[in-house]
Write a protein that holds these residues in place. Structure first.
Motif, PDB file in Angstrom:
ATOM      1  N   ARG A  29       0.834  -1.144   0.160  1.00 51.84           N
ATOM      2  CA  ARG A  29       0.024   0.079   0.023  1.00 51.84           C
ATOM      3  C   ARG A  29       0.934   1.048  -0.013  1.00 51.84           C
ATOM      4  NH1 ARG A  29      -4.711   0.896   4.175  1.00 51.84           N
ATOM      5  NH2 ARG A  29      -4.733   3.096   3.340  1.00 51.84           N
ATOM      6  N   LEU A  32       2.189   1.866  -3.686  1.00 50.26           N
ATOM      7  CA  LEU A  32       1.177   2.219  -4.383  1.00 50.26           C
ATOM      8  C   LEU A  32       0.706   3.804  -4.153  1.00 50.26           C
ATOM      9  CD1 LEU A  32      -1.447  -1.158  -4.161  1.00 50.26           C
ATOM     10  CD2 LEU A  32      -0.045  -0.019  -6.186  1.00 50.26           C
ATOM     11  N   ASP A  33       0.880   4.105  -2.795  1.00 45.77           N
ATOM     12  CA  ASP A  33       0.572   5.592  -2.407  1.00 45.77           C
ATOM     13  C   ASP A  33       1.471   6.337  -2.979  1.00 45.77           C
ATOM     14  OD1 ASP A  33      -1.529   5.024  -0.938  1.00 45.77           O
ATOM     15  OD2 ASP A  33      -0.707   5.474   0.897  1.00 45.77           O
ATOM     16  N   HIS A  35       3.335   5.733  -5.873  1.00 42.30           N
ATOM     17  CA  HIS A  35       2.893   5.765  -7.188  1.00 42.30           C
ATOM     18  C   HIS A  35       1.892   6.694  -7.581  1.00 42.30           C
ATOM     19  CE1 HIS A  35       2.941   4.416 -11.120  1.00 42.30           C
ATOM     20  NE2 HIS A  35       1.346   3.972 -11.217  1.00 42.30           N
ATOM     21  N   GLU A  36       0.932   6.628  -6.636  1.00 43.51           N
ATOM     22  CA  GLU A  36      -0.350   7.641  -6.871  1.00 43.51           C
ATOM     23  C   GLU A  36       0.047   9.026  -6.620  1.00 43.51           C
ATOM     24  OE1 GLU A  36      -3.931   6.706  -4.680  1.00 43.51           O
ATOM     25  OE2 GLU A  36      -4.043   4.806  -5.563  1.00 43.51           O
ATOM     26  N   ARG A  37       0.797   9.244  -5.816  1.00 42.83           N
ATOM     27  CA  ARG A  37       1.342  10.854  -5.519  1.00 42.83           C
ATOM     28  C   ARG A  37       2.435  11.177  -6.467  1.00 42.83           C
ATOM     29  NH1 ARG A  37       1.098  10.063   1.130  1.00 42.83           N
ATOM     30  NH2 ARG A  37       1.936  12.074   1.011  1.00 42.83           N
ATOM     31  N   GLU A  38       2.701  10.482  -7.437  1.00 43.43           N
ATOM     32  CA  GLU A  38       3.774  10.562  -8.227  1.00 43.43           C
ATOM     33  C   GLU A  38       5.327  10.851  -7.479  1.00 43.43           C
ATOM     34  OE1 GLU A  38       2.453  13.673 -10.819  1.00 43.43           O
ATOM     35  OE2 GLU A  38       0.854  12.337 -11.742  1.00 43.43           O
ATOM     36  N   CYS A 141       7.634  11.018   1.891  1.00 47.22           N
ATOM     37  CA  CYS A 141       6.592  10.739   2.424  1.00 47.22           C
ATOM     38  C   CYS A 141       7.056   9.693   3.574  1.00 47.22           C
ATOM     39  CB  CYS A 141       6.040   9.742   1.292  1.00 47.22           C
ATOM     40  SG  CYS A 141       4.225   9.118   1.805  1.00 47.22           S
TER      41      CYS A 141
END
Ligand code: SF4
Length: 456
Positions: A29, A32-33, A35-38, A141
């Motif tokens: 997760r 994936l986070d 990735h989503e937040r570039e 992050c």
């Protein structure tokens, strides 16, 4: 909050749902986070910090291996057990890791995975902190996750609220307690399995739920078969020899001569599943990996020994057992790190007892009675795995729990469903007992058998 029975029965890998599957889910997760937040393309380093029970027993429960695989994008349900060793050898041999399967970064495991055995994060004993750093070492992050048992994971801001797996879905017959469950069934003239199937209907057609549950049952049976035919020692310092294959051969040779043969078979079914779990094989959480053998063993008993047993009965079993697991998840916990083993083996015993009564067409009240008995006599059961491995007492404890579940079902079926202690009362008692239990008995390997039995 609505939880599906398919959240309780999840296909994954051993040896632990809270210490293997949960951390793998959390690591995946986190990536994936990113990735989503570039942020993935800018990530040059990832640090993982483990706390509490995860730090104390994580090595024996393969938490480190699970995190490496999760960072590479693997999930417990999709992971082929055959690729585990080659992937870990590549990561550890090269000191490089493919984040999300795409971005290769340097990874120095002793420095990048830290075990804080003397610290606990505020939300739960199974805490993890993930940090992504850029090439200039600035923090891109940082997130904290908790593994809350049975493979469930919550980010710090989600703890106590609905999890990703338990989103706000409006079901036709919502229930938060056994009293509400029984009341709704009574009011609408439903058997418990019919009520649960109707609730599952908001997510998928009834035929799809039935097919998913029969697939869960097939995975359980395949696990038993593998456990019957595997050989040798289980991984880890204890050098525990598998017992299921020998017992299986003895039972085949003995035929049906002994009046106790059903109990011997139940023992063999449970040992087979939990030995596979200890070896990192494919299992179904029921509701956890450590207690994964009880539901399959009791369901296998039903199919082998109860006249008229059928696939329909197996579906009834799993629907009702799943609903009982949901009650524990909502009102107590299914995490050994929070409740001790009463939260794993005790819950599984309660689920299997109620499920068996449903399969045998008992009344709703008999189901509730069986589930209550199944937990009442596991209250106070501690978690003290030797060497932090999910082997002793875990494997044998599943055999004991399965036999106890069948006895609970038989006791309930001999009565008319009326009884003194309710399922809700015993769930509340289990939660209070777990809260009062010393942390040395809650999946830390700091007490009990874990300190009184030498590791080798
Ligand atoms: S003792 Fe029970 S709760 Fe603890 S690891 Fe073993 S099965 Fe899980």
């Amino acid at each position: 909050m609505s939880i599906s029975v398919l959240d309780i029965f999840k296909i994954g890998i051993g040896p632990s749902s809270s210490h293997t599957m949960g951390p793998m889910n959390a690591a995946r997760r986190f990536v994936l986070d990113l990735h989503e937040r570039e942020l993935l393309g800018r990530t040059a380093q990832v640090g993982v910090q483990l706390y509490g029970s995860l730090a104390l027993t994580g090595r024996g429960h393969c938490t480190d291996r699970a995190i490496l695989l999760g960072l590479e994008g693997h999930s417990p349900e999709g992971l082929d057990p055959a690729i585990v060793e080659p992937a870990l050898m590549r990561i550890r041999g090269s000191n490089r890791l493919r984040l999300g399967g795409q971005r290769e970064i340097a990874f120095d495991e002793p420095m990048d995975v830290l075990w804080h055995r003397d610290q606990i994060l505020p939300g739960h004993s199974n805490g993890m902190r993930f940090t992504a750093l850029a090439a200039d070492r600035s923090v891109l992050c940082r997130e904290e996750y908790y593994s809350t048992g049975g493979g469930f994971v919550a980010r710090a801001d989600e703890l106590g609220g609905p999890s990703a797996a338990a989103t706000q879905i409006i079901v036709p017959y919502p229930f938060d307690s056994a009293e509400q469950l029984l009341g709704a069934a009574r009011e609408h003239g439903l058997e418990l399995h019919e009520l649960v199937l109707a609730n599952e209907g908001v997510s998928r057609e009834a035929a799809a739920t039935r097919s998913a549950l029969l697939n869960i049952w097939a995975v359980m049976q395949a696990c038993i078969e593998r456990g019957f035919h595997a050989q040798g020692l289980l991984p880890g310092v204890l050098k525990v020899r598998r017992r299921a294959p020998k017992l299986y051969r003895q039972l085949l040779e003995a035929g049906s001569a002994s009046p106790m043969q059903a109990m011997d078979w139940v023992n063999a079914f449970a040992l087979a599943v939990n030995e596979e779990n200890a070896a990192g094989g494919r299992v179904v959480t029921a509701p956890t990996n450590g207690a994964a053998g009880i539901v399959p063993a009791v369901l296998s008993y039903y199919r082998r020994f109860e006249p008229g047993a059928s696939d329909d009965g197996a579906v009834r079993f799993l629907l009702v057992a799943g609903a009982i697991g949901i009650l524990y998840k909502k009102n107590a916990s299914i995490s050994g790190a929070e409740m001790g083993c009463q939260g794993e083996v005790g819950v599984a015993c309660s689920m299997a007892a109620g499920g068996l009564v449903a399969a045998l067409n008992g009344t709703n009240e008999q189901v509730e009675n069986a589930a209550e008995i199944g937990m009442e006599h596991n209250l106070g059961l501690t978690c003290d795995p030797i060497a932090g491995l999910v082997q002793i007492p875990c494997i044998e404890r599943n055999a004991m729990g399965a036999v106890k579940a069948i006895n609970a079902a038989r006791l309930a079926m001999r009565g008319d469903g009326t009884h003194k202690v309710t399922l809700d009362q015993v769930i509340a008692t289990m939660r209070q007992t777990g809260e009062d239990m010393s942390s040395i008995y809650k999946e830390t390997s700091q007490g009990g058998l874990a300190v009184n039995v030498p590791e080798c």
